[in-house]
Scaffold this active site. Structure first.
Site, PDB file in Angstrom:
ATOM      1  N   LEU A 142      11.025   1.093   7.134  1.00 40.75           N
ATOM      2  CA  LEU A 142      10.384   1.498   5.889  1.00 40.75           C
ATOM      3  C   LEU A 142      11.120   2.731   5.347  1.00 40.75           C
ATOM      4  O   LEU A 142      11.398   3.656   6.123  1.00 40.75           O
ATOM      5  CB  LEU A 142       8.912   1.853   6.143  1.00 40.75           C
ATOM      6  CG  LEU A 142       8.148   2.143   4.861  1.00 40.75           C
ATOM      7  CD1 LEU A 142       7.715   0.832   4.207  1.00 40.75           C
ATOM      8  CD2 LEU A 142       6.932   3.002   5.126  1.00 40.75           C
TER       9      LEU A 142
ATOM     10  N   HIS B 131      -2.407 -20.697  -0.004  1.00 46.05           N
ATOM     11  CA  HIS B 131      -1.169 -19.951   0.236  1.00 46.05           C
ATOM     12  C   HIS B 131      -0.395 -19.683  -1.058  1.00 46.05           C
ATOM     13  O   HIS B 131       0.269 -18.660  -1.195  1.00 46.05           O
ATOM     14  CB  HIS B 131      -0.264 -20.721   1.202  1.00 46.05           C
ATOM     15  CG  HIS B 131      -0.713 -20.607   2.630  1.00 46.05           C
ATOM     16  ND1 HIS B 131      -1.922 -21.077   3.063  1.00 46.05           N
ATOM     17  CD2 HIS B 131      -0.111 -20.067   3.716  1.00 46.05           C
ATOM     18  CE1 HIS B 131      -2.054 -20.838   4.361  1.00 46.05           C
ATOM     19  NE2 HIS B 131      -0.964 -20.207   4.778  1.00 46.05           N
TER      20      HIS B 131
ATOM     21  N   ARG C 282      -9.008 -19.200  -1.382  1.00 49.44           N
ATOM     22  CA  ARG C 282      -7.899 -19.164  -0.419  1.00 49.44           C
ATOM     23  C   ARG C 282      -6.912 -20.314  -0.640  1.00 49.44           C
ATOM     24  O   ARG C 282      -7.308 -21.477  -0.664  1.00 49.44           O
ATOM     25  CB  ARG C 282      -8.457 -19.239   1.012  1.00 49.44           C
ATOM     26  CG  ARG C 282      -7.385 -19.095   2.061  1.00 49.44           C
ATOM     27  CD  ARG C 282      -7.953 -19.121   3.472  1.00 49.44           C
ATOM     28  NE  ARG C 282      -6.891 -18.918   4.444  1.00 49.44           N
ATOM     29  CZ  ARG C 282      -6.065 -19.875   4.852  1.00 49.44           C
ATOM     30  NH1 ARG C 282      -6.199 -21.100   4.411  1.00 49.44           N
ATOM     31  NH2 ARG C 282      -5.113 -19.592   5.733  1.00 49.44           N
TER      32      ARG C 282
ATOM     33  N   TYR D  35       0.825  -1.203   0.000  1.00 44.57           N
ATOM     34  CA  TYR D  35       0.000   0.000   0.000  1.00 44.57           C
ATOM     35  C   TYR D  35       0.862   1.256   0.000  1.00 44.57           C
ATOM     36  O   TYR D  35       2.078   1.193   0.199  1.00 44.57           O
ATOM     37  CB  TYR D  35      -0.965  -0.001   1.193  1.00 44.57           C
ATOM     38  CG  TYR D  35      -0.323   0.351   2.519  1.00 44.57           C
ATOM     39  CD1 TYR D  35       0.482  -0.559   3.192  1.00 44.57           C
ATOM     40  CD2 TYR D  35      -0.517   1.601   3.114  1.00 44.57           C
ATOM     41  CE1 TYR D  35       1.066  -0.236   4.403  1.00 44.57           C
ATOM     42  CE2 TYR D  35       0.064   1.934   4.331  1.00 44.57           C
ATOM     43  CZ  TYR D  35       0.856   1.012   4.969  1.00 44.57           C
ATOM     44  OH  TYR D  35       1.443   1.338   6.167  1.00 44.57           O
TER      45      TYR D  35
ATOM     46  N   LYS E  93       6.360  -2.017   2.083  1.00 42.28           N
ATOM     47  CA  LYS E  93       5.156  -1.385   2.655  1.00 42.28           C
ATOM     48  C   LYS E  93       3.988  -2.367   2.467  1.00 42.28           C
ATOM     49  O   LYS E  93       3.090  -2.163   1.649  1.00 42.28           O
ATOM     50  CB  LYS E  93       4.902  -0.016   2.004  1.00 42.28           C
ATOM     51  CG  LYS E  93       4.025   0.892   2.879  1.00 42.28           C
ATOM     52  CD  LYS E  93       4.179   2.327   2.475  1.00 42.28           C
ATOM     53  CE  LYS E  93       3.142   3.253   3.109  1.00 42.28           C
ATOM     54  NZ  LYS E  93       3.201   3.413   4.550  1.00 42.28           N
TER      55      LYS E  93
ATOM     56  N   ARG F 218       8.231   3.860  -4.520  1.00 39.03           N
ATOM     57  CA  ARG F 218       8.192   2.883  -3.407  1.00 39.03           C
ATOM     58  C   ARG F 218       7.152   1.798  -3.675  1.00 39.03           C
ATOM     59  O   ARG F 218       7.364   0.636  -3.352  1.00 39.03           O
ATOM     60  CB  ARG F 218       7.922   3.611  -2.085  1.00 39.03           C
ATOM     61  CG  ARG F 218       8.086   2.701  -0.880  1.00 39.03           C
ATOM     62  CD  ARG F 218       8.004   3.456   0.424  1.00 39.03           C
ATOM     63  NE  ARG F 218       6.746   4.169   0.569  1.00 39.03           N
ATOM     64  CZ  ARG F 218       6.462   5.014   1.549  1.00 39.03           C
ATOM     65  NH1 ARG F 218       7.384   5.259   2.480  1.00 39.03           N
ATOM     66  NH2 ARG F 218       5.304   5.623   1.633  1.00 39.03           N
TER      67      ARG F 218
ATOM     68  N   GLU G  71      12.279   2.349  14.056  1.00 41.59           N
ATOM     69  CA  GLU G  71      11.337   3.372  13.575  1.00 41.59           C
ATOM     70  C   GLU G  71      10.115   3.364  14.478  1.00 41.59           C
ATOM     71  O   GLU G  71      10.082   2.679  15.499  1.00 41.59           O
ATOM     72  CB  GLU G  71      10.959   3.092  12.118  1.00 41.59           C
ATOM     73  CG  GLU G  71      10.287   1.744  11.907  1.00 41.59           C
ATOM     74  CD  GLU G  71       9.932   1.456  10.458  1.00 41.59           C
ATOM     75  OE1 GLU G  71       9.820   2.407   9.666  1.00 41.59           O
ATOM     76  OE2 GLU G  71       9.748   0.267  10.125  1.00 41.59           O
TER      77      GLU G  71
HETATM   78  N1  PLP Z   1       7.563   3.598   8.985  1.00 37.93           N
HETATM   79  C1  PLP Z   1       6.377   2.975   9.056  1.00 37.93           C
HETATM   80  C2  PLP Z   1       6.303   1.645   9.717  1.00 37.93           C
HETATM   81  C3  PLP Z   1       5.228   3.575   8.511  1.00 37.93           C
HETATM   82  O1  PLP Z   1       4.048   2.933   8.556  1.00 37.93           O
HETATM   83  C4  PLP Z   1       5.350   4.855   7.916  1.00 37.93           C
HETATM   84  C5  PLP Z   1       4.183   5.523   7.339  1.00 37.93           C
HETATM   85  O2  PLP Z   1       3.079   5.054   7.394  1.00 37.93           O
HETATM   86  C6  PLP Z   1       6.594   5.475   7.874  1.00 37.93           C
HETATM   87  C7  PLP Z   1       7.694   4.819   8.409  1.00 37.93           C
HETATM   88  C8  PLP Z   1       6.778   6.844   7.247  1.00 37.93           C
HETATM   89  O3  PLP Z   1       6.687   6.762   5.847  1.00 37.93           O
HETATM   90  P1  PLP Z   1       6.217   8.037   4.993  1.00 37.93           P
HETATM   91  O4  PLP Z   1       7.085   9.177   5.414  1.00 37.93           O
HETATM   92  O5  PLP Z   1       6.433   7.657   3.583  1.00 37.93           O
HETATM   93  O6  PLP Z   1       4.773   8.252   5.336  1.00 37.93           O
END
Ligand code: PLP
Length: 278
Positions: A202, A102, A100, A33, A146, A52, A178
């Site tokens: 991320l 896997h 469904r 997403y 993501k 991304r 993070e």
């Molecule tokens: N890290 C995680 C786990 C996130 O879910 C997000 C944003 O949702 C970010 C970092 C920050 O990413 P961005 O600056 O692209 O929103």
């Protein structure tokens, strides 16, 4: 429209959209997403999000339902259909709809699903100062994707709320990775420090933008892991995401932190506001 949902060509309000239970996003979270902000009906940093999106999809071997440029164009058109000029725009791509199992469905027979929604957004509000808690980073080792698999993030986020906090900071082997839905960076002695890009975080768009602002402003920056102790002793803690680009933290695990270099935070925020035309 007041808000909008799109699913494989069908458009309704978010409340009315129906998605088949056999969408693999439902059983397996088998998808990726993106979230972007829309200002004056224009998607901010669209190219960063498309890049991304493409990279997340490639890492989980999901074929995009259309070329990246076409998805970008469609998102732009959808953003124009929502009355509010300022929007929160979400889109996800799942591996498709099939019973469904896997195993991946045959990509010749099953194509990926694109779901989009956009809703009005109140605009950038950065005056709040965050309370943080630290939590063990028990996530898997593919945090650079993501993906829709966000259960540990959801659990951490709820834990933060129950502790009266705004965000949970993941810590792995003593090092800050993070936030549950943000990147976490610090400022110490005038240096901007943020976790390096690897499989433990991320690659946040706002993290990327802040590094670019530092370069433009001549602020020294380091991409290196920092410890929970360094976080506690930082001059500033900056929690960043698309919807909340540079939030300052004033408390960590019940103790006062940061808030010692407002001038530098202000410089970064000014660059961001210039970027979005405000
Ligand atoms: N890290 C995680 C786990 C996130 O879910 C997000 C944003 O949702 C970010 C970092 C920050 O990413 P961005 O600056 O692209 O929103």
């Amino acid at each position: 429209m007041e808000n909008l949902a799109y699913y494989n060509g069908r458009i309704t309000s978010i409340e009315e959209m129906m998605i088949p239970a056999n969408d693999r996003g439902f059983y397996f979270g088998d998808g990726i997403y993106e979230v972007a902000m829309v200002f004056n009906h224009k998607i901010f940093a669209l190219e960063d999000h498309l890049e991304r999106m493409e990279s997340s999809a490639a890492m989980v071997q999901i074929q995009l339902p259309a070329p990246r440029e076409e998805i970008g164009r469609l998102l732009g058109e959808l953003a124009l259909k929502v009355e509010s000029p300022c929007q929160f725009l979400y889109w996800q791509i799942t591996r498709g709809t099939s019973p469904r199992n896997h195993l991946f469905p045959d990509p010749q027979k099953v194509t990926s699903n694109l779901y989009v929604y956009s809703k009005p957004w109140g605009g950038v509000e950065m005056s709040d100062t965050y309370r943080l808690i630290s939590v063990d980073d028990t996530r898997f080792l593919h945090c650079n994707i993501k993906t829709l698999n966000l259960l540990p993030n959801v659990m951490a986020s709820q834990k933060a709320k129950e502790a009266g906090c705004n965000e949970a900071v993941f810590v792995r082997d003593g090092y800050v990775t993070e936030g549950s839905h943000s990147n976490v960076s610090i400022i110490k002695d005038g240096v901007f420090i943020t976790h390096p890009l690897d499989n433990l975080i991320l690659p946040g768009t706002e993290r990327k933008h802040m590094l670019a602002y530092c370069k433009e402003l001549g602020i020294p920056a380091q991409e290196r892991a920092f410890t929970l102790e360094e976080l506690a002793e930082a001059d500033e803690i900056i929690v960043s995401s698309t919807s909340h680009p540079s939030m300052r933290a004033m408390e960590l695990n019940g103790r006062p932190v940061g808030m010692k270099n407002p001038e530098l935070v202000e410089k970064l925020r000014k660059k961001y506001l210039e970027g979005i035309g405000q």
